[in-house]
Design a protein around this motif. Structure first.
Motif: not given
Length: 194
Positions: A131-141
């Motif tokens: 879930l951490h990876r999914q949340v972080h991948a949502t943002f370009i920066s």
């Protein structure tokens, strides 16, 4: 001379998983495990060791299956939706409402070996990392400072779907939890991006 095995480890693991998943560790007697696998106690002990090792084998098989189900093709917002919707789908499709073997194991912690308890904790850690990876991948920066709070919310929703599914929550209630969590995530991500 030892007799050759008349079963495959994969078939036995699948049968052990069915019993442990439905009845839990304590509720699974050696007789039930033997009946499910079609094997005598000596054959199971020779293949797996003790009941704890049989449970560990069943957990490994479960974790391989659930990891394949939950891992999205693409990381990011679509990945968040995939994890929540897949969790809901798997729960609704399980008409026996067995729940999640890992979540179910939490209730039996005092009866489980340190190795099994470590596997349970590691599986929650893997879900959190997914879930951490999914949340972080949502943002370009870099993600906003409260990204870990959103990961915790998504984690809670995912686990609650499995737990409430076992407690016989309706399909509509479970779908509502999944869609509500995805909606909350999308609103948070949109407001964090602006």
């Amino acid at each position: 001379m030892a007799r050759p095995r008349n079963f495959t480890i994969e078939e036995a693991e699948s049968s052990l998983l069915d019993v442990f998943w439905g009845d839990g560790y304590e509720g699974s007697s050696l007789r039930n495990l033997c009946d499910a696998t079609g094997q005598r106690p000596a054959s199971l002990y020779a293949a797996f060791g003790d009941k704890d090792q049989m449970y560990q084998a069943a957990m490994r098989r479960y974790l391989e299956w659930i990891d394949r189900q939950l891992t999205p093709a693409v990381d990011g917002a679509d990945g968040v939706r995939h994890v929540l919707e897949t969790t809901c789908r798997l729960t609704v499709e399980d008409r026996d409402r067995k729940g999640c073997l890992i979540v179910n194991s939490v209730g039996e912690r005092e009866n489980l070996s340190p190795q099994v308890n470590a596997t349970v904790q590691a599986s929650f850690d893997r879900l959190r990392a997914l879930l951490h990876r999914q949340v972080h991948a949502t943002f370009i920066s870099s993600p906003p400072p409260d990204a870990d709070e959103m990961v915790n919310l998504l984690m809670a929703a995912t686990v609650s779907i499995r737990l409430l599914g076992r407690a016989s929550a309706s399909d509509a209630e479970l779908a509502s939890i999944a869609s509500g969590a995805v909606h909350a995530f999308n609103r948070w991500a949109d407001s964090s991006s602006s």
